[in-house]
Write an enzyme that holds these catalytic residues in place. Sequence first.
Site, mmCIF file in Angstrom:
data_model
loop_
_atom_site.group_PDB
_atom_site.id
_atom_site.type_symbol
_atom_site.label_atom_id
_atom_site.label_comp_id
_atom_site.label_asym_id
_atom_site.label_seq_id
_atom_site.Cartn_x
_atom_site.Cartn_y
_atom_site.Cartn_z
ATOM 1 C CB SER A 40 -3.532 -6.241 0.341
ATOM 2 O OG SER A 40 -2.183 -6.349 0.071
ATOM 3 C CG PHE A 48 -2.090 -0.890 1.036
ATOM 4 C CD1 PHE A 48 -2.376 -1.558 0.153
ATOM 5 C CD2 PHE A 48 -2.845 -1.249 2.331
ATOM 6 C CE1 PHE A 48 -3.577 -2.523 0.107
ATOM 7 C CE2 PHE A 48 -3.744 -2.242 2.277
ATOM 8 C CZ PHE A 48 -4.342 -2.778 1.229
ATOM 9 C CE LYS A 104 -9.105 -6.366 -5.432
ATOM 10 N NZ LYS A 104 -8.276 -5.498 -6.130
ATOM 11 C CG ASN A 112 1.725 -7.631 -0.465
ATOM 12 O OD1 ASN A 112 2.056 -8.529 -0.373
ATOM 13 N ND2 ASN A 112 0.998 -7.197 -1.773
ATOM 14 C CB THR A 113 -1.145 -4.244 5.107
ATOM 15 O OG1 THR A 113 -0.778 -3.462 4.171
ATOM 16 C CG2 THR A 113 -1.315 -3.625 6.580
#
Length: 389
Positions: free
Chosen positions: A205, A131, A240, A207-208
């Site tokens: 996501s 992000f 999402k 990635n966090t």
Amino acid sequence: MDIYQLAIRPALFSGLKADPEWLHQQTLHLFSALAGLPSHPPKSWIVAQLQQSYAKRDARLEQTLWKLKFPNPVGLAAGFDKDGVAAGIWPSLGFGFAELGTVTLHAQPGNPRPRLFRLPMDKAALNRMGFNNQGAAAMAQRLESWSGKLKAENSNLQPSTFNIPLGINLGKSKITSLEAAAADYLGSFRLLKDLGDYFVVNVSSPNTPGLRSLQSSDQLSLILDALQQENQGQKPLLVKIAPDLEWEAIASVIELAKNYQLAGIIATNTTIRRDHLKTQILSPTGKPVSEEAGGISGAPLRERSTEVIRFIFTQTQGQLPIIGVGGIFTAQDAWEKIAAGASLIQVYTGWIYEGPWMVRRILEGLLQKLQEHSLASLSDAVGIDSLQT
């Protein structure tokens, strides 16, 4: 003849071996410059040439969802234009809508580089961007400026030049604790709610740290409750989801979507699975792909995302609009998702591999599919395969 696939892509991917993130930034700078040009020659000529090459208008492709008119079903997925710097150019490249972001309340640099990798043998990408964005306030300022400029110059523009819905994808700031996630999402929404046509809650996501845990019913309900109390039905709000959720977890999200009157679901985000990949070693790092963090997008996601779309459509009896994303490269890929139940679709990785003419090829292919199935419009095709099973 597609010069991108014949010459440009091989040069960038193999010849120059350009870093994917650097290349992405250079492309975005170009699009941003085009979008920012004053609306008189030469921009008018450039826009006309782009639209002639990449856009395809046909009434059979049009749909109206959430009182928004979508000139065609192919949208740009979140992640490409994180800060909305090129918001004005996407219609000229053939897109029927574009989703900006993911944007967070606090500006953040994202994860350490390298963090974006191509997997050409798999027609895929691995990203762990985290992000990276300039923050919700910066996006709000940019979109306000852009909107004012458009209004001032509108007399010099064709009515359709910027006439596509713009979505905004909202994520949680990394510095914000999971317990304070609802307030973080709400802060971004308050800054941007008058500037986006629809909004997406991104809790999927990989990635966090901990973000995907927010997909659980108890966590997600807090976020949706805060947003909908602020929203008061003014803007379509979607969520999402990840492709890696079990069916029971997806059913729980569907139930929340009904309870909080969400406008739809986006299926799906990137996957953390690594099975069936042809790529074994990530050459820029020299490590096995199985040991590299991040989400996989592109062709490996195609079948799973379509399965999730079909499940949601069936569970909701087609009453909850779905935006399908994951592994779309061709008109056949797009058709499979629409026939499974997606009203709209989004592309990103496929667009990088196939090039700027991909959108037009997909739209022309969809028109051919409608003809083959004797359907009058794209909306008639939504879920036709799921309805038959």
